[in-house]
Design an enzyme around this catalytic site. Structure first.
Site, PDB file in Angstrom:
ATOM      1  CB  SER A 147      26.977   1.627  31.985  1.00  0.00           C
ATOM      2  OG  SER A 147      27.010   1.299  30.623  1.00  0.00           O
ATOM      3  CE1 TYR A 162      25.214   7.981  26.112  1.00  0.00           C
ATOM      4  CE2 TYR A 162      23.425   6.384  26.013  1.00  0.00           C
ATOM      5  CZ  TYR A 162      24.213   7.258  26.736  1.00  0.00           C
ATOM      6  OH  TYR A 162      23.997   7.415  28.085  1.00  0.00           O
ATOM      7  CE  LYS A 166      26.943   6.064  28.915  1.00  0.00           C
ATOM      8  NZ  LYS A 166      27.650   6.498  30.150  1.00  0.00           N
TER       9      LYS A 166
END
Length: 257
Positions: A147, A162, A166
């Site tokens: 991750s 983003y 994650k």
């Protein structure tokens, strides 16, 4: 007890995003410790280089071009591991993309969907295919999802989308860990911070610039190497971590403290 050099002897490992960076380093490290490796990614040329490097050190590897955001490709990777090497014992879900830079209000919708497809849907499809195979095996299996500290641990300008993907990846993996530990499938997460890959370079920044920034801003005074992230991945994938379930191991030079 196994030694540091043979923890994965006789086991088959699948690594996505294995053509460069953390993925390639993880694939090489697994092969060094005895694993037969399926190296997966979108572009065949970098994968061929990863396989060449593994074979040069005496290991066994297979390159497989795949797009993990497609269910058929995720399933084909698992099938290839079993058909070529007899089992799927370890999976490292490392494939991911970053499309950032502008603030969220200026992020093109296409970039949002690209990150969501690979980073979240891709991990879901990979986990699903891997777990379905591993739970049929007497020894089960171990899965590590790569991750990021962006998400649950840290934030950065221009990385909102983003970071959201994650955070979802971490939550998805930990939830799957709880769902499937009684099936003999052990799932954990590694969350790297800035690492020695091109993704950690800011626009126009050189590696020297990045090192200077790290010295000024990170408690450790430097960013992590891909080997250090790989060491965390291999620990969680190995029997050394047999009682570690659903953890999120941060490797970030203290950056999220």
């Amino acid at each position: 007890m196994t030694t540091a050099r043979d923890r994965f002897t006789g086991r088959t490992a699948l690594v996505t995003g294995a053509g460069s960076g953390i993925g390639r380093t993880v694939a090489l490290a697994l092969a060094t410790e005895g694993a037969r490796v399926v190296a997966a990614g979108r572009r065949p040329e970098p994968l061929a280089e990863t396989v060449r490097l593994i074979e040069e050190q005496g290991g066994k590897a297979l390159a497989m071009s795949a797009d993990v955001s497609l269910a058929a490709d995720a399933e084909a990777l698992v099938r290839a591991a079993v058909e070529h090497f007899g089992s799927l014992d370890v999976a490292v879900n490392n494939a991911g993309v970053f499309r950032g830079g502008p603030p969220l209000a200026d992020l093109p919708e296409h970039d949002w969907h690209t990150q969501l497809a690979t980073n979240v849907t891709g991990v879901y499809l990979a986990l699903r295919a891997q777990i379905r195979q591993m739970r049929t095996q007497p020894a089960g299996g171990a899965i590590v999802t790569v991750s990021s500290t962006f998400g649950l641990h840290a934030a950065s300008p221009g990385a909102a989308a983003y970071s959201a993907t994650k955070a979802a990846v971490t939550a998805l993996s930990r939830g799957a860990a709880l769902d499937h530990i009684r099936d003999g499938v052990r799932i954990n997460v590694v969350s790297p911070g800035a690492t020695e890959t091109s993704m950690s370079l800011r626009p126009g920044e050189t590696e020297t610039d990045r090192a200077e920034r790290a010295r000024a801003t990170l408690p450790l005074g430097r960013i992590a190497t891909t080997q250090e992230v790989a060491a965390a991945v291999l620990y969680l994938a190995s029997d050394d971590a047999a009682s570690v379930v659903g953890t999120d191991l941060v490797v970030d030079s203290g950056g999220s403290l």
